[in-house]
Scaffold this motif. Sequence first.
Motif, PDB file in Angstrom:
ATOM      1  N   PHE A   1       0.786  -1.229   0.000  1.00  0.00           N
ATOM      2  CA  PHE A   1       0.000   0.000   0.000  1.00  0.00           C
ATOM      3  C   PHE A   1       0.820   1.282   0.000  1.00  0.00           C
ATOM      4  O   PHE A   1       0.313   2.342  -0.320  1.00  0.00           O
ATOM      5  N   TYR A   2       2.078   1.193   0.390  1.00  0.00           N
ATOM      6  CA  TYR A   2       2.844   2.434   0.574  1.00  0.00           C
ATOM      7  C   TYR A   2       4.113   2.533  -0.252  1.00  0.00           C
ATOM      8  O   TYR A   2       4.824   3.512  -0.171  1.00  0.00           O
ATOM      9  N   ASP A   3       4.390   1.515  -1.065  1.00  0.00           N
ATOM     10  CA  ASP A   3       5.552   1.599  -1.943  1.00  0.00           C
ATOM     11  C   ASP A   3       5.151   2.386  -3.187  1.00  0.00           C
ATOM     12  O   ASP A   3       4.866   1.837  -4.238  1.00  0.00           O
ATOM     13  N   ARG A   4       5.146   3.691  -3.049  1.00  0.00           N
ATOM     14  CA  ARG A   4       4.564   4.559  -4.073  1.00  0.00           C
ATOM     15  C   ARG A   4       5.293   4.439  -5.416  1.00  0.00           C
ATOM     16  O   ARG A   4       4.671   4.494  -6.462  1.00  0.00           O
ATOM     17  N   ASP A   5       6.623   4.318  -5.378  1.00  0.00           N
ATOM     18  CA  ASP A   5       7.368   4.267  -6.639  1.00  0.00           C
ATOM     19  C   ASP A   5       7.624   2.827  -7.110  1.00  0.00           C
ATOM     20  O   ASP A   5       8.323   2.596  -8.083  1.00  0.00           O
ATOM     21  N   ARG A   6       7.058   1.870  -6.405  1.00  0.00           N
ATOM     22  CA  ARG A   6       7.106   0.457  -6.818  1.00  0.00           C
ATOM     23  C   ARG A   6       8.525  -0.068  -7.034  1.00  0.00           C
ATOM     24  O   ARG A   6       8.773  -0.816  -7.980  1.00  0.00           O
ATOM     25  N   ASP A   7       9.439   0.324  -6.176  1.00  0.00           N
ATOM     26  CA  ASP A   7      10.799  -0.217  -6.288  1.00  0.00           C
ATOM     27  C   ASP A   7      11.025  -1.349  -5.275  1.00  0.00           C
ATOM     28  O   ASP A   7      12.140  -1.829  -5.101  1.00  0.00           O
ATOM     29  N   ILE A   8       9.945  -1.808  -4.671  1.00  0.00           N
ATOM     30  CA  ILE A   8       9.978  -2.895  -3.672  1.00  0.00           C
ATOM     31  C   ILE A   8      10.904  -2.554  -2.506  1.00  0.00           C
ATOM     32  O   ILE A   8      11.474  -3.439  -1.880  1.00  0.00           O
ATOM     33  N   LEU A   9      11.049  -1.283  -2.255  1.00  0.00           N
ATOM     34  CA  LEU A   9      11.804  -0.827  -1.083  1.00  0.00           C
ATOM     35  C   LEU A   9      10.976   0.249  -0.398  1.00  0.00           C
ATOM     36  O   LEU A   9      10.290   1.012  -1.068  1.00  0.00           O
ATOM     37  N   LEU A  10      11.060   0.269   0.909  1.00  0.00           N
ATOM     38  CA  LEU A  10      10.382   1.333   1.640  1.00  0.00           C
ATOM     39  C   LEU A  10      11.377   2.454   1.898  1.00  0.00           C
ATOM     40  O   LEU A  10      12.304   2.291   2.674  1.00  0.00           O
ATOM     41  N   SER A  11      11.191   3.559   1.219  1.00  0.00           N
ATOM     42  CA  SER A  11      12.018   4.733   1.503  1.00  0.00           C
ATOM     43  C   SER A  11      11.592   5.293   2.853  1.00  0.00           C
ATOM     44  O   SER A  11      10.505   4.958   3.334  1.00  0.00           O
ATOM     45  N   PRO A  12      12.426   6.141   3.469  1.00  0.00           N
ATOM     46  CA  PRO A  12      12.038   6.680   4.778  1.00  0.00           C
ATOM     47  C   PRO A  12      10.656   7.336   4.777  1.00  0.00           C
ATOM     48  O   PRO A  12       9.887   7.132   5.715  1.00  0.00           O
ATOM     49  N   SER A  13      10.314   8.073   3.730  1.00  0.00           N
ATOM     50  CA  SER A  13       9.002   8.731   3.729  1.00  0.00           C
ATOM     51  C   SER A  13       7.879   7.712   3.552  1.00  0.00           C
ATOM     52  O   SER A  13       6.811   7.838   4.142  1.00  0.00           O
ATOM     53  N   GLU A  14       8.121   6.689   2.749  1.00  0.00           N
ATOM     54  CA  GLU A  14       7.114   5.631   2.590  1.00  0.00           C
ATOM     55  C   GLU A  14       6.929   4.877   3.901  1.00  0.00           C
ATOM     56  O   GLU A  14       5.804   4.576   4.306  1.00  0.00           O
ATOM     57  N   ALA A  15       8.041   4.587   4.560  1.00  0.00           N
ATOM     58  CA  ALA A  15       7.978   3.876   5.839  1.00  0.00           C
ATOM     59  C   ALA A  15       7.249   4.707   6.876  1.00  0.00           C
ATOM     60  O   ALA A  15       6.471   4.181   7.676  1.00  0.00           O
ATOM     61  N   GLN A  16       7.485   6.014   6.841  1.00  0.00           N
ATOM     62  CA  GLN A  16       6.843   6.881   7.813  1.00  0.00           C
ATOM     63  C   GLN A  16       5.331   6.926   7.599  1.00  0.00           C
ATOM     64  O   GLN A  16       4.560   6.859   8.554  1.00  0.00           O
ATOM     65  N   ALA A  17       4.907   7.012   6.334  1.00  0.00           N
ATOM     66  CA  ALA A  17       3.480   7.023   6.024  1.00  0.00           C
ATOM     67  C   ALA A  17       2.840   5.705   6.443  1.00  0.00           C
ATOM     68  O   ALA A  17       1.762   5.683   7.039  1.00  0.00           O
ATOM     69  N   ALA A  18       3.520   4.602   6.151  1.00  0.00           N
ATOM     70  CA  ALA A  18       2.996   3.284   6.511  1.00  0.00           C
ATOM     71  C   ALA A  18       2.947   3.118   8.024  1.00  0.00           C
ATOM     72  O   ALA A  18       1.976   2.591   8.561  1.00  0.00           O
ATOM     73  N   ALA A  19       3.978   3.604   8.707  1.00  0.00           N
ATOM     74  CA  ALA A  19       4.013   3.484  10.166  1.00  0.00           C
ATOM     75  C   ALA A  19       2.906   4.318  10.804  1.00  0.00           C
ATOM     76  O   ALA A  19       2.288   3.892  11.783  1.00  0.00           O
ATOM     77  N   ALA A  20       2.653   5.491  10.230  1.00  0.00           N
ATOM     78  CA  ALA A  20       1.590   6.343  10.757  1.00  0.00           C
ATOM     79  C   ALA A  20       0.237   5.641  10.603  1.00  0.00           C
ATOM     80  O   ALA A  20      -0.596   5.652  11.515  1.00  0.00           O
ATOM     81  N   GLU A  21       0.031   5.010   9.462  1.00  0.00           N
ATOM     82  CA  GLU A  21      -1.219   4.291   9.218  1.00  0.00           C
ATOM     83  C   GLU A  21      -1.317   3.073  10.143  1.00  0.00           C
ATOM     84  O   GLU A  21      -2.375   2.781  10.696  1.00  0.00           O
TER      85      GLU A  21
END
Length: 99
Positions: free
Chosen positions: A50-70
């Motif tokens: 749900f949060y790998d916005r750029d689909r590189d199969i890695l969680l960037s810090p901002s993606e991880a932060q959004a996912a963690a907040a959710e």
Amino acid sequence: MTRLLVLTCLLTAASAAAAQTMTRASAPNFSRSAELFERDWVLMNWALKFYDRDRDILLSPSEAQAAAAEFRKIADADSDGRVTPQEYRAAREFILARY
Ligand SMILES: [Ca+2]
Ligand SMILES: [Ca+2]
């Protein structure tokens, strides 16, 4: 008048201190967001889905932060701003069953 001024100064100092605390707290929080997913494949799969916005199969810090907040929103059942181990387990099971 003097008393009001002192009060205002105190309040300003208090909110400045609070802002500093928040800034300090958000730095380690940031790396913990990623750790949360690195340690748990259930959460990692969910976060990537749900949060790998750029689909590189890695969680960037901002993606991880959004996912963690959710995740915190899902997990914090009593809305006290903290996720207890029990709430964490319940949320993990919820995610595992649903996603
Ligand atoms: Ca990514
Ligand atoms: Ca809670």
